[in-house]
Design an enzyme around this catalytic site. Structure first.
Site, PDB file in Angstrom:
ATOM      1  N   GLU A  17       0.969   5.640  12.847  1.00 39.48           N
ATOM      2  CA  GLU A  17      -0.353   5.283  13.348  1.00 39.48           C
ATOM      3  C   GLU A  17      -0.457   3.786  13.639  1.00 39.48           C
ATOM      4  O   GLU A  17      -1.163   3.380  14.536  1.00 39.48           O
ATOM      5  CB  GLU A  17      -1.426   5.685  12.331  1.00 39.48           C
ATOM      6  CG  GLU A  17      -1.709   7.169  12.319  1.00 39.48           C
ATOM      7  CD  GLU A  17      -2.273   7.679  13.647  1.00 39.48           C
ATOM      8  OE1 GLU A  17      -3.462   7.470  13.890  1.00 39.48           O
ATOM      9  OE2 GLU A  17      -1.511   8.276  14.426  1.00 39.48           O
ATOM     10  N   ASP A  18       0.220   2.962  12.828  1.00 42.21           N
ATOM     11  CA  ASP A  18      -0.063   1.520  12.880  1.00 42.21           C
ATOM     12  C   ASP A  18       1.055   0.654  13.432  1.00 42.21           C
ATOM     13  O   ASP A  18       0.877  -0.542  13.587  1.00 42.21           O
ATOM     14  CB  ASP A  18      -0.411   1.008  11.466  1.00 42.21           C
ATOM     15  CG  ASP A  18      -1.682   1.659  10.938  1.00 42.21           C
ATOM     16  OD1 ASP A  18      -2.375   2.300  11.734  1.00 42.21           O
ATOM     17  OD2 ASP A  18      -1.964   1.520   9.735  1.00 42.21           O
ATOM     18  N   HIS A  65       0.824  -1.220   0.000  1.00 47.26           N
ATOM     19  CA  HIS A  65       0.000   0.000   0.000  1.00 47.26           C
ATOM     20  C   HIS A  65       0.856   1.267   0.000  1.00 47.26           C
ATOM     21  O   HIS A  65       0.701   2.106  -0.906  1.00 47.26           O
ATOM     22  CB  HIS A  65      -0.988  -0.046   1.165  1.00 47.26           C
ATOM     23  CG  HIS A  65      -1.608   1.269   1.505  1.00 47.26           C
ATOM     24  ND1 HIS A  65      -2.460   1.946   0.645  1.00 47.26           N
ATOM     25  CD2 HIS A  65      -1.495   2.057   2.599  1.00 47.26           C
ATOM     26  CE1 HIS A  65      -2.840   3.079   1.209  1.00 47.26           C
ATOM     27  NE2 HIS A  65      -2.262   3.174   2.397  1.00 47.26           N
ATOM     28  N   ASP A  68     -27.731  13.338 -24.532  1.00 47.34           N
ATOM     29  CA  ASP A  68     -27.878  14.128 -25.744  1.00 47.34           C
ATOM     30  C   ASP A  68     -26.824  15.224 -25.854  1.00 47.34           C
ATOM     31  O   ASP A  68     -26.649  15.827 -26.898  1.00 47.34           O
ATOM     32  CB  ASP A  68     -29.257  14.801 -25.773  1.00 47.34           C
ATOM     33  CG  ASP A  68     -30.264  13.898 -26.469  1.00 47.34           C
ATOM     34  OD1 ASP A  68     -29.828  12.873 -27.030  1.00 47.34           O
ATOM     35  OD2 ASP A  68     -31.459  14.227 -26.436  1.00 47.34           O
TER      36      ASP A  68
HETATM   37 MN    MN Z   1      -2.566   4.577   4.162  1.00 46.51          MN
END
Ligand code: MN
Length: 728
Positions: free
Chosen positions: A95-96, A67, A278
């Protein structure tokens, strides 16, 4: 966790892709514009991210590291610099995983760390409300928090990759993410002029938010595609021929509408699918700006223009810097034909907006027209650093402050309030509700207890702490910035002062009436009215305010009430007025002598200020006595149960040695008194003695005496006295 939580850590499958290979393939494919040192930095960032994300997987089952690599690759399409690409590789690490910003700073430098921190901050913001106005505020908050354009570009690329891989995510979550993309991220991308990105984000969101409608439209469009292509082809040929007749060289192409834009047109303009279909759309790209207008003339000679549909966005660009001529013509088959005319540079900018700065940077040549105009546009939105010497440096350093005048914060319910920059907790409290403002005593900002004067920052979550008996403090006026807070505090204080003035006026008048053996209870409504009328006042309360604020003398009013002529009104001395409380608008305690309960006191009615309490021995009293009308002096006495704390200043001369100040402070604290101010006389520096002035708070003379006693016990103390404020 980021919005795209991954599965549990697990051990890799044997046939899994090798992240190292994925990364090198990416560098080969898209890193052509990068220098060898850039590649080195990226490789280090990749190693760090790979290590941190090892054992993490995406919902699709791929290793998580694929990612961030994909996000970095999206950014290479805009030719973003190596710092931004490194930050993209590291964007989910904080964050992870266990890596923190400080570590990123020490390994990759401050520039990369700031970008990663910026993206991580945005990741923590979640948009919950469904209200339109709230979405606008949320977008502004994200933009304001980003500061650096690259932060928002990384975030948008992150969102695009997540949208592209949304198929692997559970449908309800996919819908939630899609709604957020439509409401927040696509409009931000539009604002930054990233038109191609907007198209893709919207189409992907549409597919996941309304899968059925998407499928039906997609089918219908498929059926018509052949015929439409044919008509567009013929239109293009006719337009190209006419341009050639007019000597205009231009590149003509048909524009296919996106599914989402067709859907929006149907919904917004209440059109059927075939009505929308159209309409045909063409784009003409020409050499330069004057040629745009020549081309327009040629087009208007080919087909009749529809009145009111011509727009000159070259002379007046859109807010995001977009430039083009727009016109709609009656086509040969009776269909409207929408045509955009622009130069190549306008076209690039229309497609990639703010990112075109990186994409079309020409380091050796001067900035072209379009770059200059977009630079001007950016300058109007962006705070640039004053010391950026060249264009490259300028672009590298650009810092966004899209909304320098405002700050966006959350209420506990998740609502977003826009406040003026510099707003404090008190401004926030009044923005929520006047009652909250009037009763606030503190706040929790991001779950931390914070004082009322705390300045709020973008993204803060603020919860106001109130107390039922709390009330606005005049000191708040020194730090509030919003008009509403200022107005409400002033309003409260004015009302308070009036109330207190009425009460004081009542007491002063009663005291005066007592001198004639009457009291205020005897005065009836008719008498009040008559008297007020006589004095050109509206009624009893206004009359009492006049007395309470010293604009009228109680004795005179009493005489008028009783119809006593001054000559025969022999007054036998008025009784004393009792003062009850520390706080209040109509009774003031003089700063010159700082009376505390227990001191013999006297009151002076001061025009406009009300009753000012001095001590009997105050030098100001002795001075004023001689030149002030006797009727302005009022006997006052302390209530037996005075409440509150009173400031008083004491002067201590002590031996000059280390730690003496702490000793003095301890002695004061031991008498349960607070120190609210300390000053040390400069003149004493270098001498054997030191003079310290403490301003302390005491309830009464008894407590003051115990403070003095404690201090006197110290062997260092040579002299000790309560002082009068010399400056007053
Ligand atoms: Mn991400």
């Amino acid at each position: 966790m980021s919005a795209f939580a991954k599965a549990e850590r697990r051990t890799p499958d044997r046939d899994e892709v090798d992240p190292g290979e994925v990364f090198h393939a990416f560098l080969e494919r898209s890193g052509g514009y990068l220098k060898p040192t850039d590649r080195e930095l990226l490789t280090h960032a990749f190693d760090c991210a790979r290590e941190a994300h090892s054992g993490q997987y995406r919902a699709s089952g791929e290793p998580y590291i694929t990612h961030p690599i994909a996000v970095a690759e999206l950014l290479t399409q805009w030719h973003l610099d190596a710092h931004a690409l490194s930050a993209a590789l590291l964007h989910d690490v904080v964050e992870d995983t266990g890596v923190d910003i400080a570590e990123i700073g020490s390994r990759f430098g401050d520039k990369v760390a700031h970008l990663v921190e910026g993206v991580s901050k945005l990741d923590r913001m979640h948009f919950a409300s469904r209200e339109q106005a709230q979405a606008e505020n949320f977008r502004k908050m994200l933009l304001a928090m980003s500061r650096d354009v690259r932060v928002i570009l990384i975030k948008l690329a992150d969102r695009l990759h997540n949208m592209r891989t949304l198929g692997a995510v559970k449908p309800d979550k996919a819908r939630r993410v899609s709604a957020e993309t439509l409401e927040i991220y696509a409009p931000i991308a539009r604002r930054l002029g990233l038109a191609r990105l907007v198209d893709e984000l919207e189409d992907l969101s549409f597919r996941h938010l309304y899968p059925d409608r998407h499928r039906v439209l997609d089918n219908e469009l498929g059926k018509m595609r052949g015929r439409r292509r044919e008509i567009l082809q013929r239109l293009s040929e006719e337009v190209t021929a006419r341009l050639r007749d007019y000597g205009v060289e231009g590149e003509v192409s048909g524009r296919e509408k996106t599914l989402y834009s067709i859907y929006r047109k149907m919904v917004d303009k209440h059109l059927s699918f075939s009505q929308v279909m159209d309409i045909y759309a063409l784009r003409v790209i020409v050499r330069d700006q004057p040629t745009c207008y020549l081309a327009l003339g040629a087009l208007h000679s080919l087909y009749k223009p529809i009145h009111g549909k011509f727009k000159d966005y070259i002379a007046i660009p859109k807010a995001n810097g977009y430039q083009s001529l727009h016109t709609t013509l009656f086509g040969p088959y009776g269909n409207p034909v929408e045509i955009q005319v622009r130069t190549q540079e306008m076209h690039r900018f229309a497609e990639t907006g703010v990112a075109s700065h990186w994409l079309y940077r020409k380091p050796e040549s001067a900035l072209s027209d379009i770059q200059l105009s977009t630079t001007r546009w950016l300058q109007s939105l962006i705070e640039t650093q004053a010391d950026s010497p060249d264009a490259g440096e300028f672009l590298e350093q650009l810092k966004v402050d899209l909304f320098p005048g405002e700050v966006y914060v959350f209420t506990p319910a998740g609502k977003i309030l826009a406040l003026p920059r510099g707003a404090t907790v008190v401004d926030f409290a009044y923005a929520v509700h006047t009652d909250i403002g009037d009763r606030c005593i503190a706040a929790r900002v991001n779950d931390q207890l914070a004082p009322l004067r705390t300045e709020l920052r973008n993204g803060d979550r603020v919860e106001v702490v109130t107390a039922p008996n709390a009330s606005p403090n005049p000191r708040w006026l020194s730090f509030v910035v919003s008009g509403k807070a200022r107005h409400q505090i002033r309003h409260f204080l004015r009302t308070l002062k009036l109330d207190e003035s009425v009460t004081l006026g009542e007491r002063l008048l009663d005291q005066a009436l007592n001198a004639f053996h009457h009291h205020i209870g005897e005065v009836n409504a008719r008498q009040w009215q008559q008297l007020a009328h006589q004095m050109h006042l509206t009624g009893r309360d206004e009359l009492l305010v006049e007395i309470g604020t010293g604009r009228r003398q109680a004795l005179e009013v009493a005489r008028s009430l009783l119809r006593i002529e001054e000559a025969d009104g022999s007054v036998q001395g008025l009784g004393a007025i009792t003062v009850h409380s520390r706080e209040g608008g109509a009774i003031e305690y003089a700063a010159c002598c700082q009376p505390v309960p227990g001191d013999p006191i006297i009151g002076l009615i001061d025009r406009g200020r009300g009753l000012v309490i001095h001590t009997h021995d105050c030098p100001a009293v002795l001075r004023k006595r001689r030149r002030t009308d006797a009727s302005r002096w009022v006997d006052v006495e302390w209530d037996e149960h005075m409440e509150g704390l009173f400031p008083v200043t004491i002067r201590v001369v002590s031996a000059h040695k280390p730690g003496v100040l702490a000793e003095l402070a301890k002695a004061i604290a031991e008498a349960d008194s607070n120190i609210s101010g300390v000053s040390v006389d400069e003149a004493d520096t270098g001498s054997a003695y030191t003079t310290v002035r403490f301003t302390i708070e005491v309830a009464n003379r008894v407590q003051l005496a115990s403070v003095m006693r404690n201090l006197r016990k110290l062997p260092e103390v040579v002299r000790l006295a309560r002082t009068r404020n010399a400056s007053k």
